[in-house]
Design an enzyme around this catalytic site. Structure first.
Site, PDB file in Angstrom:
ATOM      1  N   GLU A  88       0.961  -1.185  -0.035  1.00 20.67           N
ATOM      2  CA  GLU A  88      -0.025  -0.441   0.267  1.00 20.67           C
ATOM      3  C   GLU A  88       0.811   1.218   0.471  1.00 20.67           C
ATOM      4  OE1 GLU A  88      -2.453   1.493  -0.184  1.00 20.67           O
ATOM      5  OE2 GLU A  88      -4.324   0.338   0.181  1.00 20.67           O
ATOM      6  N   ARG A  99      -7.709   0.439  13.129  1.00 20.77           N
ATOM      7  CA  ARG A  99      -6.019   0.458  12.623  1.00 20.77           C
ATOM      8  C   ARG A  99      -6.274   1.816  11.717  1.00 20.77           C
ATOM      9  NH1 ARG A  99      -5.039  -1.127   7.480  1.00 20.77           N
ATOM     10  NH2 ARG A  99      -6.316  -2.992   6.811  1.00 20.77           N
ATOM     11  N   ASN A 154      -5.798   3.413   8.355  1.00 21.94           N
ATOM     12  CA  ASN A 154      -5.387   2.551   6.988  1.00 21.94           C
ATOM     13  C   ASN A 154      -4.784   3.511   6.392  1.00 21.94           C
ATOM     14  OD1 ASN A 154      -5.852   0.872   4.698  1.00 21.94           O
ATOM     15  ND2 ASN A 154      -7.419   1.478   4.353  1.00 21.94           N
ATOM     16  N   GLU A 186      -9.820  -5.706  10.046  1.00 22.43           N
ATOM     17  CA  GLU A 186     -10.673  -6.773   8.711  1.00 22.43           C
ATOM     18  C   GLU A 186     -10.964  -9.087   9.678  1.00 22.43           C
ATOM     19  OE1 GLU A 186     -10.277  -5.337   4.645  1.00 22.43           O
ATOM     20  OE2 GLU A 186      -7.913  -6.096   5.437  1.00 22.43           O
ATOM     21  N   ASN A 235      -9.790   5.082   3.356  1.00 21.14           N
ATOM     22  CA  ASN A 235      -8.888   5.062   1.807  1.00 21.14           C
ATOM     23  C   ASN A 235      -8.572   5.839   0.547  1.00 21.14           C
ATOM     24  OD1 ASN A 235      -7.623   2.618   0.572  1.00 21.14           O
ATOM     25  ND2 ASN A 235      -9.162   1.171   0.695  1.00 21.14           N
ATOM     26  N   ASP A 240      -9.906   1.106  -3.638  1.00 19.86           N
ATOM     27  CA  ASP A 240      -8.807   1.655  -2.778  1.00 19.86           C
ATOM     28  C   ASP A 240      -8.164   2.468  -3.233  1.00 19.86           C
ATOM     29  OD1 ASP A 240      -7.019   0.514  -1.484  1.00 19.86           O
ATOM     30  OD2 ASP A 240      -6.511  -1.590  -1.849  1.00 19.86           O
TER      31      ASP A 240
END
Length: 299
Positions: free
Chosen positions: A18, A101, A103, A121, A154, A204
């Site tokens: 990511e 958490r 992202n 998740e 996101n 995303d």
């Protein structure tokens, strides 16, 4: 259209790659592996990636004006000194929530670090809903919470005139826009500018090009799409050889190369044997557009 070329430049095997960010000073690509708990820096010169292990899921990395980097780690904003491999906490959010958490995160044109949270998740994209929030870390190290009830915070970026903030809450299957006040960092007037189609799957990470068009990585969609935020139309689709494309940024000497991160979490042996490059870092050339250099955190 120039001829688009896609190559896997780092067989990184990320569980959840990511937050790709081009570090011009180092001539290298930064990215994180969230569940792999490491911050990575890939050099096109050596073709190698260095990795720094951290003690919690690390979901985004950004440049820092004073040098080195800032990261989002668990529910903390933190500073990372690369050579020393030293992480120090700046501040913590979501203290009332045991199961969230950070992202995705990105720095705005004024040097503020925007990042949002989500529930941990159960499996990829399966989680307790409405547990996340969107935050900003200001250069004076204070934190503001913009809103909550977020599913998976996101992709984020800003328009070229800095008057619009673009944002993705993945499970809304929408790319949203807000009015943006660069002086204060305040956002308002939320609206949807693009709804994803079924085969595009889950929006995303996101970045903007020098023509003001948005590029969105589609998780489980195996592609990045180019959108016109003014018309809400999709202009281009670039398909990749992996399904779990997670985020994208422009980089290289003149920001004409696109880098795309990907994930392998949630894939069984058979799926991985069909997509051996899952979790790798991809370079796309020949798009015919350039990107905007990342802004450094001013604190």
């Amino acid at each position: 259209m120039s001829s688009v070329r896609i190559e896997c430049v780092a067989k990184a095997g990320c569980r959840i790659g990511e937050s790709p960010v081009w570090d011009e000073k180092e001539g290298a690509l930064l990215y994180v592996d969230i569940t792999g708990r490491k911050v990575c820096r890939w050099s096109p010169l050596t073709g190698q990636a260095q990795a720094i292990p951290v003690d919690a899921p690390v979901s985004s990395v950004a440049l820092r004006k004073s040098g080195d980097y800032v990261i989002t780690l668990g529910t903390r904003f933190a500073a990372l000194k690369w050579k020393e491999e030293l992480v120090t906490t700046i501040t913590q959010v979501d203290k009332d929530k045991a199961n969230t958490r950070f992202n995705d995160g990105k720095v705005d044109p004024a040097g503020r670090y925007f990042a949002g949270t989500m529930a941990e998740e159960i499996r990829p994209a399966v989680l307790e809903r409405h547990q996340g929030s969107l935050y900003t870390l200001f250069p004076d190290l204070s934190v503001v919470k913009h809103f909550d009830q977020v599913d998976i915070s996101n992709g984020l970026d800003w328009s070229l005139d800095h008057r619009t903030f673009f944002y993705i809450d993945s499970l809304s299957y929408s790319v949203d826009a807000f009015d943006y006040d660069l002086q204060t960092g305040k956002i308002g007037n939320r609206r949807s500018i693009y709804k994803l189609e079924k085969e595009e799957s889950i929006p995303d990470g996101m970045c903007i090009d020098t023509e003001g068009k948005l590029w969105v990585a589609c998780y489980d969609g195996g592609r990045v799409i180019r959108l016109d935020p003014e018309t809400g139309k999709r202009l281009q689709t670039v398909k990749l050889p992996v399904d779990k494309t997670t985020s994208c940024c422009f980089g290289g000497k003149d920001y004409s190369e696109m880098y795309v991160t990907s994930a392998s979490d949630g894939m069984d042996k058979e799926w991985l044997s069909r997509q051996p490059q899952a979790g790798g870092i991809f370079k796309i050339t020949g798009l015919g557009v350039k990107g905007v250099p990342p802004y450094p955190f001013a604190g």
